[in-house]
Design a protein around this motif. Structure first.
Motif, PDB file in Angstrom:
ATOM      1  N   GLN A 158       0.820  -1.207   0.000  1.00  0.00           N
ATOM      2  CA  GLN A 158       0.000   0.000   0.000  1.00  0.00           C
ATOM      3  C   GLN A 158       0.856   1.260   0.000  1.00  0.00           C
ATOM      4  N   ALA A 159       1.852   1.295   0.874  1.00  0.00           N
ATOM      5  CA  ALA A 159       2.703   2.486   0.957  1.00  0.00           C
ATOM      6  C   ALA A 159       3.440   2.726  -0.348  1.00  0.00           C
ATOM      7  N   TYR A 160       4.023   1.668  -0.895  1.00  0.00           N
ATOM      8  CA  TYR A 160       4.827   1.830  -2.113  1.00  0.00           C
ATOM      9  C   TYR A 160       3.968   2.016  -3.358  1.00  0.00           C
ATOM     10  N   ALA A 161       3.016   1.102  -3.585  1.00  0.00           N
ATOM     11  CA  ALA A 161       2.261   1.132  -4.837  1.00  0.00           C
ATOM     12  C   ALA A 161       1.310   2.316  -4.925  1.00  0.00           C
ATOM     13  N   ALA A 162       0.680   2.676  -3.806  1.00  0.00           N
ATOM     14  CA  ALA A 162      -0.307   3.752  -3.839  1.00  0.00           C
ATOM     15  C   ALA A 162       0.307   5.133  -3.687  1.00  0.00           C
ATOM     16  N   LEU A 163       1.397   5.235  -2.929  1.00  0.00           N
ATOM     17  CA  LEU A 163       1.921   6.559  -2.576  1.00  0.00           C
ATOM     18  C   LEU A 163       3.380   6.778  -2.964  1.00  0.00           C
ATOM     19  N   GLY A 164       4.078   5.725  -3.360  1.00  0.00           N
ATOM     20  CA  GLY A 164       5.488   5.873  -3.687  1.00  0.00           C
ATOM     21  C   GLY A 164       6.388   5.970  -2.470  1.00  0.00           C
ATOM     22  N   VAL A 165       5.865   5.649  -1.311  1.00  0.00           N
ATOM     23  CA  VAL A 165       6.644   5.729  -0.073  1.00  0.00           C
ATOM     24  C   VAL A 165       7.471   4.456   0.082  1.00  0.00           C
ATOM     25  N   ALA A 166       8.741   4.603   0.386  1.00  0.00           N
ATOM     26  CA  ALA A 166       9.587   3.446   0.635  1.00  0.00           C
ATOM     27  C   ALA A 166       9.027   2.655   1.814  1.00  0.00           C
ATOM     28  N   ALA A 167       8.996   1.327   1.677  1.00  0.00           N
ATOM     29  CA  ALA A 167       8.371   0.508   2.706  1.00  0.00           C
ATOM     30  C   ALA A 167       9.084  -0.827   2.812  1.00  0.00           C
ATOM     31  N   LEU A 168       9.206  -1.304   4.045  1.00  0.00           N
ATOM     32  CA  LEU A 168       9.855  -2.575   4.329  1.00  0.00           C
ATOM     33  C   LEU A 168       9.070  -3.325   5.402  1.00  0.00           C
ATOM     34  N   VAL A 169       9.234  -4.628   5.403  1.00  0.00           N
ATOM     35  CA  VAL A 169       8.807  -5.475   6.516  1.00  0.00           C
ATOM     36  C   VAL A 169      10.069  -5.972   7.205  1.00  0.00           C
ATOM     37  N   VAL A 170      10.103  -5.884   8.521  1.00  0.00           N
ATOM     38  CA  VAL A 170      11.203  -6.450   9.297  1.00  0.00           C
ATOM     39  C   VAL A 170      10.666  -7.653  10.061  1.00  0.00           C
ATOM     40  N   GLU A 171      11.216  -8.817   9.747  1.00  0.00           N
ATOM     41  CA  GLU A 171      10.853 -10.063  10.426  1.00  0.00           C
ATOM     42  C   GLU A 171      11.819 -10.264  11.590  1.00  0.00           C
TER      43      GLU A 171
END
Length: 406
Positions: free
Chosen positions: A349-362
């Motif tokens: 959502q963050a990347y595709a909709a807004l262009g905001v860099a986004a990560l998941v940290v496991e």
């Protein structure tokens, strides 16, 4: 607002005695303490050795906002599924932390963060325009990944208690806005914590028909019920990596953003991050884009980039994972790390909709190593996870100014 010089002068005078002592201890960086300042607070019974309930997570956000109105703003961003049905539940909270008016000395800032009736955060409005880059941390969207909420709690307290005292915390808040949602799935956390010292294995929210998911013996599998909020976001909803069966652990829900928790997070992102795309999701994001979203999960010691990224963006986000990764953590797409596809996630959502860099940290080791799994012993939070992830959070905040560059 611009503070009158007289106000700053009065606060400076109040601090004169403390600063005149020249105490070096007040300038030493804050270490990852077990308990300090607002972090010592416990509002109700804990579970499984010390983990906080969803109610306490949300109370703590309010308590930090009340203790430090000069640097903190608490926003109500929506409601949980149970609340939407009139069945109790929770209001979802986001807290924003940022420094007071620019130009205030550290000694003044340490007092001014309590507000004194005049000081307010220099930012933290629910608006897409901000003078400072923004870093959003989301925790416990999967309820049973209990260490993530504790890390969000400690991150809030590290910044709030340390502002004006610890040079790193002060630098971060003076130049950035830090947003935190410590309990993104509070109804689910209620189910987990209801097991006490034998936490229940709820992953999803609680949007389900009672007794709807049974195994071959007819026994109800409560943890299979609900919607996986981390497959329910609008961007890439329904693509490979999510389930269509309501009893699937990765059930995506009946429609994009069908769940109030997901809608709340989508709304928050769209209200604090400007749309920085120059076209569709297949077009590369401009290097000038700012902002960063990290969604905490467990486990595996991975940093995941969104799956469907433009080639140059993928290269830049991979480089960002290398910058942020603790020792032993590995970056890549979900298929390259956890070994399966995902879709409809917060990072999508963050990347595709807004262009905001986004990560998941496991968060947390693989295999049978100590502190592995969804339900590590509470002592692991302070012995391993917090000291490991604090530098990542600090560097993530710094990276939020230009995450696609550097």
């Amino acid at each position: 607002m611009t503070l009158p010089r007289a106000v700053i002068a009065v606060v400076s005078a109040l601090m004169l005695v403390a600063t005149a002592s020249g105490s070096a201890a007040a300038r030493e960086p804050i270490r990852p303490l077990m308990c300090a300042g607002t972090g010592c607070a416990t509002y109700g019974p804990t579970y499984y050795g010390g983990y906080r309930t969803a109610t306490d997570m949300l109370r703590h956000v309010d308590a930090v906002g009340a203790a430090y109105p000069g640097i903190a703003a608490v926003h109500d961003i929506g409601e949980s599924w149970s609340a939407s049905q009139g069945r109790g539940g929770h209001r979802l909270r986001a807290i924003c932390l940022t420094g007071v008016e620019p130009g205030v000395t550290d000694a003044v800032a340490a007092v001014a963060k309590t507000g004194l009736g005049v000081f307010r955060p220099a930012g933290c409005e629910m608006s897409t325009t901000s003078r400072k880059p923004r870093f959003l941390l989301i925790a416990q969207i999967h309820a049973r990944e209990i260490v993530t909420g504790e890390l969000a709690w400690r991150w809030i307290d590290y910044l709030a208690d340390g502002y004006g005292i610890d040079p790193v915390a002060t630098e971060i808040l003076d130049h950035h806005e830090i947003w935190v949602v410590p309990a993104a799935n509070p109804d689910g956390v209620d189910v987990v914590s209801s097991g006490g010292d034998d936490p229940r294995y709820q992953r999803k929210n609680v949007d389900f028909a009672p007794d709807s998911c049974r195994d071959d013996t007819g026994e109800v599998r409560y943890y299979r019920q609900g919607v996986d909020l981390e497959r329910n976001f609008t961007a890439r909803w329904g693509e490979p990596g999510s389930g269509a069966d309501p009893c699937d652990e990765n059930y995506r829900g009946p429609a994009p953003a069908s769940e109030p928790e997901t809608a709340a997070l989508e709304g928050l992102m769209s209200r604090i991050f400007a749309d920085q795309r120059a076209g569709s999701a297949e077009v590369e994001v401009p290097d000038s884009a700012s902002g960063l979203v990290i969604d905490l999960h467990a486990f595996g010691d991975y940093l995941l980039i969104p799956t469907a990224t433009a080639p140059e963006d993928a290269r830049q986000l991979r480089r960002l994972t290398q910058r942020l990764a603790p020792s032993g953590y590995r970056g890549g797409t979900s298929a390259e790390t956890v070994g399966y596809e995902v879709s409809g996630t917060s990072s999508d959502q963050a990347y595709a909709a807004l262009g905001v860099a986004a990560l998941v940290v496991e968060v947390g080791p693989r295999g049978d190593e100590p502190c592995h799994g969804f339900l590590p012993e509470y002592s692991c939070v302070d012995s391993l996870f917090w000291p490991t992830l604090l530098p990542t959070f600090v560097e993530a905040a710094r990276a939020a100014r230009a995450p696609y560059v550097g």
